[in-house]
Write an enzyme that holds these catalytic residues in place. Structure first.
Site, PDB file in Angstrom:
ATOM      1  N   GLU A 177       8.251   0.438  11.816  1.00 25.41           N
ATOM      2  CA  GLU A 177       9.946   1.225  11.489  1.00 25.41           C
ATOM      3  C   GLU A 177       9.650   2.689  11.155  1.00 25.41           C
ATOM      4  O   GLU A 177       8.598   3.227  10.699  1.00 25.41           O
ATOM      5  CB  GLU A 177      10.268   1.172   9.978  1.00 25.41           C
ATOM      6  CG  GLU A 177      10.782  -0.487  10.366  1.00 25.41           C
ATOM      7  CD  GLU A 177      11.642  -1.127  10.850  1.00 25.41           C
ATOM      8  OE1 GLU A 177      12.707  -0.259  12.041  1.00 25.41           O
ATOM      9  OE2 GLU A 177      12.126  -1.689  11.356  1.00 25.41           O
ATOM     10  N   GLU A 184      11.429  15.421  15.536  1.00 27.85           N
ATOM     11  CA  GLU A 184      11.394  14.982  14.202  1.00 27.85           C
ATOM     12  C   GLU A 184      11.113  16.332  13.501  1.00 27.85           C
ATOM     13  O   GLU A 184       9.367  16.020  12.973  1.00 27.85           O
ATOM     14  CB  GLU A 184      10.908  13.764  13.649  1.00 27.85           C
ATOM     15  CG  GLU A 184      11.230  12.902  12.472  1.00 27.85           C
ATOM     16  CD  GLU A 184      10.602  12.143  12.490  1.00 27.85           C
ATOM     17  OE1 GLU A 184       9.689  11.903  11.884  1.00 27.85           O
ATOM     18  OE2 GLU A 184      11.867  11.243  12.138  1.00 27.85           O
ATOM     19  N   CYS A 234      14.361   8.793   8.043  1.00 24.97           N
ATOM     20  CA  CYS A 234      14.272   8.239   9.429  1.00 24.97           C
ATOM     21  C   CYS A 234      15.583   8.563  10.223  1.00 24.97           C
ATOM     22  O   CYS A 234      15.479   8.608  11.350  1.00 24.97           O
ATOM     23  CB  CYS A 234      13.591   7.420   8.726  1.00 24.97           C
ATOM     24  SG  CYS A 234      14.123   5.562   8.313  1.00 24.97           S
ATOM     25  N   GLY A 246       2.277   5.340  13.249  1.00 24.72           N
ATOM     26  CA  GLY A 246       2.671   3.541  13.961  1.00 24.72           C
ATOM     27  C   GLY A 246       2.080   3.145  15.183  1.00 24.72           C
ATOM     28  O   GLY A 246       1.917   2.269  15.419  1.00 24.72           O
ATOM     29  N   GLY A 275       6.520   4.307   8.885  1.00 25.84           N
ATOM     30  CA  GLY A 275       6.194   6.427   8.730  1.00 25.84           C
ATOM     31  C   GLY A 275       5.997   6.860   9.934  1.00 25.84           C
ATOM     32  O   GLY A 275       7.050   6.303  10.781  1.00 25.84           O
ATOM     33  N   SER A 276       4.788   7.629  10.047  1.00 25.78           N
ATOM     34  CA  SER A 276       5.811   8.216  10.831  1.00 25.78           C
ATOM     35  C   SER A 276       5.481   7.665  12.358  1.00 25.78           C
ATOM     36  O   SER A 276       4.065   6.358  12.505  1.00 25.78           O
ATOM     37  CB  SER A 276       4.974   9.336  11.017  1.00 25.78           C
ATOM     38  OG  SER A 276       3.559   9.611  10.880  1.00 25.78           O
ATOM     39  N   THR A 277       5.590   8.445  13.563  1.00 25.99           N
ATOM     40  CA  THR A 277       5.172   7.338  15.176  1.00 25.99           C
ATOM     41  C   THR A 277       4.103   7.637  15.423  1.00 25.99           C
ATOM     42  O   THR A 277       3.287   6.848  15.472  1.00 25.99           O
ATOM     43  CB  THR A 277       6.618   8.165  16.475  1.00 25.99           C
ATOM     44  OG1 THR A 277       7.401   7.680  15.564  1.00 25.99           O
ATOM     45  CG2 THR A 277       5.598   7.380  17.197  1.00 25.99           C
ATOM     46  N   LYS A 300       0.707  -0.875  -0.087  1.00 23.85           N
ATOM     47  CA  LYS A 300      -0.144   0.148   0.499  1.00 23.85           C
ATOM     48  C   LYS A 300       0.882   1.158  -0.164  1.00 23.85           C
ATOM     49  O   LYS A 300       1.862   1.877   1.253  1.00 23.85           O
ATOM     50  CB  LYS A 300      -0.382  -0.067   1.492  1.00 23.85           C
ATOM     51  CG  LYS A 300      -2.715   0.932   1.121  1.00 23.85           C
ATOM     52  CD  LYS A 300      -2.254   2.582   0.809  1.00 23.85           C
ATOM     53  CE  LYS A 300      -1.470   2.718   1.953  1.00 23.85           C
ATOM     54  NZ  LYS A 300      -0.726   4.380   1.545  1.00 23.85           N
TER      55      LYS A 300
END
Ligand code: NAD
Length: 483
Positions: A254, A386, A287, A237, A232-234, A180
């Site tokens: 990740e 980030e 990242c 996630g 992707g982003s925290t 995806k």
């Protein structure tokens, strides 16, 4: 120049099929702000169809039951196919996400083909079936069976590489996958689907769709999915992890990072360009970017000056121009976010020694000046959050214990680096840093044959290496009666 091609169909069950809906993703050039191509915006029903195709491949198809060597040969063939079309893929990614052309062939395409090659090589030694002696002296056969149908959800910053990180181990173990892709970068995903088609994998083994949040969320929750492999982003996630926890689905995450480069007292200033590249690669949209530069107070000004001189000379420009060092941010939203952090830095008392704003000479495109911030304290937001842009914060420290403490004083734990003339000493210090990888005197913060991933808010699980394959198996022990 590569033609940037619009797509009309999505790739499900080994075929190009129309989406069930009429939604369209417009790919907007971050250089010109103009629509350069379109692709279908896959629907919830498309996700259902992709899961059905993958489920069929898992439950009834030849792929999971095939000899592993055949699957490894397919991984190598896919890598070769992608590399043969590598320049077109690299140009497409640069056009979609603003990655500088000088980096995209190696950083975006070869990183992906090398990942696939590494999995083909590691997979050869990776035992899926072994026998051991049980506790009562009996034989126990231990199988590593495919984890099942995988949803591989990927971001826009290093799209092909991150797809390969999921595709490789899924193919080694025989787990069908639905990739995806991010709505910012659908086109390179469909170039991957072209390569899959050319290699001729059984239907449903690899399915490729690009879609936004709602359809992606539906895929994660789908009962036909056995494992979610997310990058992707925290924030996303955490959301996906909570769904997988609720449903007891296998899950690897990740996520983001705020990595520290520890520059030691004996640092050689000739390494400054590489140190900067380790934070500015892919326009700082990486990242593992080393965005906190920890410099000894005794050499602080010297390091800041050397960095500022080098960064001030970086060429900001169109991502497809071969002379460009720093291209545009992927979207207007991302540009605004980075500029917002530059304002926060000023408000918090940090000082931009070079950069610090948007380039004055560009009225189109989502550009940000590459920036070095001095006078940064590790408690400032620019040191903790980030930014995902070309912004490096230089933080002073007194003594190596404090350097390690600052490096570890972060919600993240993805990667780090130590820079010193004494590599042995740097390696020792690296063991005190709580991150998934630590590089010594290099911007290469990951290795294709070794585990990569994050501690703390940077994720759960590892990709790459045999440890990466472990995340795509379910163990089964078949236990004989004691003799
Ligand atoms: P994102 O979290 O916004 O999106 C990532 C993917 O998740 C996209 O495909 C998106 O469509 C999908 N998504 C968004 N919301 C979802 C939901 N509710 N349910 C299911 N899917 C959803 O991240 P991004 O902006 O695309 O990527 C940048 C982030 O990725 C940064 O934080 C970066 O650090 C991280 N990243 C991590 C690694 C790593 O290996 N640790 C590598 C690259 C990028």
């Amino acid at each position: 120049m590569t033609e940037i091609r619009s797509r009309e169909e999505i790739y499900i069950g080994g075929e190009w099929v129309p989406s069930s809906g009429h939604g369209v993703i417009e790919v907007v050039s971050p250089n010109t702000e103009e629509v350069i191509a379109t692709a279908p915006d896959a629907t919830l029903a498309d996700m259902d169809a992709a899961v059905a195709a993958a489920r069929n491949a898992m439950d009834h198809g030849p792929w999971p039951r095939m000899d592993k060597a055949e699957r490894l040969a397919a991984i190598s063939a896919l890598s070769a196919e992608l590399l043969a079309n590598g320049q077109a893929v690299a140009d497409t990614i640069s056009a979609e996400n603003g990655c500088p052309a000088k980096w995209s062939f190696g950083g975006q395409v070869m990183s992906a083909t090398m990942t696939l090659d590494a999995f083909a090589a590691i997979g050869a030694d990776y035992e899926l079936d072994s026998v051991r002696t049980g506790g009562l002296g009996q034989n126990v056969r231990v199988l590593k069976t495919p984890v099942g149908v995988v949803a591989g959800i990927t971001p826009w910053n290093a799209p092909l590489f991150i797809m390969a990180l999921k595709l490789g181990p899924a193919m080694v173990t025989g787990s069908p996958i639905i990739i995806k892709a991010s709505p910012e970068t659908p086109l390179d995903a469909y170039l991957l689907a072209d390569a899959v088609e050319a290699v001729g994998l059984p239907p449903g083994v690899v399915n490729v769709v690009a879609a936004g949040r709602e359809a992606s969320d539906h895929l994660v929750r789908h009962p036909g999915i056995d494992k979610v492999a997310f990058t992707g982003s925290t924030a996303t996630g955490r959301h996906i992890g909570s769904i997988c926890g609720e449903q007891l689905k296998r899950c690897s995450l990740e996520l983001g990072g705020k990595s520290a480069a520890i520059v030691l007292e004996d640092f050689d200033l000739t390494s400054v360009p590489e140190l900067i590249d380790s934070g500015m690669l892919n326009n700082g949209q990486a990242c593992l970017a080393q965005t906190r530069i920890l410099a000894p107070r005794s050499r602080y000004n010297e390091v800041v000056d050397a960095m500022a001189t080098h960064v001030a000379a970086m060429v900001v420009g169109d991502s497809l121009d071969p002379g460009t060092d720093i291209g545009p941010m992927v979207t207007a939203r991302q540009r605004d976010r980075v500029v917002g952090y530059l304002e926060i830095a000023r408000d918090e008392g940090a000082r931009a020694v070079t950069g610090g704003s948007v380039p004055a000479d560009r009225d189109r495109g989502w550009f940000v000046e590459p920036t070095v911030l001095a006078g940064v304290d590790n408690s400032m937001r620019v040191a903790r959050e980030e930014i995902f842009g070309p912004v490096l914060s230089v933080i002073p420290y007194d003594g190596e214990d404090e350097a390690v403490a600052i490096a570890n004083d972060s919600d993240y734990g993805l990667s780090g680096s130590v820079w010193s003339a004494d590599a042995d000493h740097a390696r020792d210090l690296a063991t005190r840093v709580r991150t998934g990888t630590v590089a010594i005197n290099t911007q290469l913060n990951l290795d294709w044959h070794s585990p990569f991933g994050g501690m703390k808010n940077s994720g759960v699980g590892r990709e790459l290496g045999p440890e990466g394959i472990d995340q795509y198996v379910e163990y089964q022990s078949i236990i004989d009666a004691p003799g």
